[in-house]
Write an enzyme that holds these catalytic residues in place. Sequence first.
Site, short mmCIF file in Angstrom:
data_model
loop_
_atom_site.label_atom_id
_atom_site.label_comp_id
_atom_site.label_asym_id
_atom_site.label_seq_id
_atom_site.Cartn_x
_atom_site.Cartn_y
_atom_site.Cartn_z
N GLU A 98 0.79 -1.38 0.00
CA GLU A 98 -0.03 0.02 -0.10
C GLU A 98 0.79 1.34 0.03
O GLU A 98 0.36 2.18 -0.50
CB GLU A 98 -0.97 0.04 1.08
CG GLU A 98 -2.30 -0.05 0.92
CD GLU A 98 -3.32 -0.07 1.96
OE1 GLU A 98 -4.13 -0.86 2.03
OE2 GLU A 98 -3.20 0.70 3.31
N HIS A 118 7.81 -27.12 -0.60
CA HIS A 118 7.31 -28.16 -1.38
C HIS A 118 6.30 -27.49 -2.14
O HIS A 118 5.19 -28.25 -2.59
CB HIS A 118 6.97 -29.27 -0.34
CG HIS A 118 8.04 -29.71 0.71
ND1 HIS A 118 8.75 -30.74 0.00
CD2 HIS A 118 8.75 -29.51 1.54
CE1 HIS A 118 9.69 -31.16 0.94
NE2 HIS A 118 9.60 -30.33 1.89
N LYS A 138 -13.08 2.05 -1.70
CA LYS A 138 -14.13 2.30 -0.87
C LYS A 138 -15.39 3.12 -1.13
O LYS A 138 -16.55 2.79 -0.89
CB LYS A 138 -13.53 3.04 0.32
CG LYS A 138 -12.44 2.37 1.28
CD LYS A 138 -12.13 3.26 2.33
CE LYS A 138 -11.12 2.40 3.70
NZ LYS A 138 -10.66 3.44 4.56
O1 PA5 Z 1 -3.37 1.76 5.97
C1 PA5 Z 1 -4.26 2.37 5.91
O2 PA5 Z 1 -4.23 3.63 5.97
C2 PA5 Z 1 -5.39 1.41 5.37
O3 PA5 Z 1 -5.02 -0.06 5.36
C3 PA5 Z 1 -6.44 1.40 6.40
O4 PA5 Z 1 -5.99 0.85 7.83
C4 PA5 Z 1 -7.75 0.64 6.05
O5 PA5 Z 1 -8.44 0.86 4.93
C5 PA5 Z 1 -8.73 0.79 7.37
O6 PA5 Z 1 -9.16 1.87 7.64
P1 PA5 Z 1 -9.79 2.37 8.73
O7 PA5 Z 1 -8.74 2.08 10.05
O8 PA5 Z 1 -9.91 3.79 8.50
O9 PA5 Z 1 -11.11 1.56 9.00
#
Ligand code: PA5
Length: 448
Positions: free
Chosen positions: A277, A306, A420
């Site tokens: 990410e 394996h 989202k």
């Molecule tokens: O790293 C990030 O910002 C994302 O992976 C969020 O943690 C994830 O989308 C969840 O978001 P939130 O904590 O707002 O529910």
Amino acid sequence: MLRYDHRNLLRSDLLPAAIPASRLADMQPACREAHEEILADRRADILGFYNLPEKDLGPITDFLDKLDPAFDTLVVLGIGGSALGNRALYSALKTERNLPRKIFVYDNVDPVFLHEILSQINLDVTLFNVITKSGTTAETMAGYMILADLLKKRHPADYTRRLIVTTDREKGFLRQIIKREGYPSFVVPDNVGGRFSVLTDVGLVSSAFAGMDVVALLQGAAAMRERCSEPGESNPAYLNGLLHYLYMREGKNISVMMPYSNSLYDLADWYRQLWAESLGKRYDLKGREVLVGQTPVKALGTTDQHSQVQLYTEGPHDKVFTFLSVENFAHDYTIPNLHPDRDEVAYLGGRQLSELLNAERLATEIALTRARRPNCHIAFPALDELHLGEFIMLYEIQTVFTGKLLRVNPLDQPGVEAGKVATYALMGKPGYEKERSEIKDYQAQRGE
Ligand code: PA5
């Protein structure tokens, strides 16, 4: 202290395609610039994860001191950065440290998965922790509404002491709910992004509840921050980041993390999110399309020897490998010499299982190196909070540093936000009508 061995990322004798040491020297100005930018970001209070070793643990300790000792299980409701760190820490230590309380992480909207968790817990002695920085994520909100409703119906008099909420200090829908209903609450700091938040209340509340030594976790993080405070080859986060960056530039677009420890498998999952990410970006900081990133893959030693290692040794030259190993296990077994007269198995008799595990790791390292596959190794002297804290800080710094070298923003996730928004539109959330009609057109074109 974690041991980081990067020699097989540089060995030109065994790895003709390895990065030559001279490239490291050429990169020094860029590394110094990245370091200066990190210092500036820290001064501007953008990289809050650097300050977490000094975090005040008072509110967590107070809460747990007052908690009804009957609670023996905690269920995290969260996703992505609000879930993966919790699972990684608990998986790493639950057996090794014989943790006294259980943690479950519900990080999906799969009904069967929810049923599976609910059928394993006793609702009367289970605490729920709804974790969401934004306070709006559909998956987490769905789980929250199901569980809060269940608790209200079963424990109308005291449901609010059975659910805690971890979210932004001020903003968001859930903060309003906390104020209205009176749920105990914890905070996701503004200056710490979701995937960098495991050492905030996001990961520390459940870890402390389970029985982990969270002070040692933060001490480990502090020690690694110190080790990674100056540029140069003694800084493992910068060195590993630089080498991965250079291999990316050579077309090695896959980074395999392979723990030789079932307990560390979920830590590789935490890494997978952090690396993917943070670095997988379409645009650089100047808005130019760059389409960069390195696909993180997790594999488990010895199990995946394996399954995957055939591909790793003989398939395309598109991967960099990171082995994780544990030097001393709290639990070990001696393989009995059950058939001393049979060469097929007698060599195993009297050896420790951990010895075999670590020998197989080394064997895979040698096989990959001979096959000219760049690899590095991070050894945990033991599976404990101190070394996990070190690992977390190591990779958080490495990720930000690599993002700087790539000239992308490692702290945002516009691609996740797009998904989202599409979900909100599909599920009919007000304010997303335009996106909804675009999706309808898309479906119509496909004849759906
Ligand atoms: O790293 C990030 O910002 C994302 O992976 C969020 O943690 C994830 O989308 C969840 O978001 P939130 O904590 O707002 O529910």
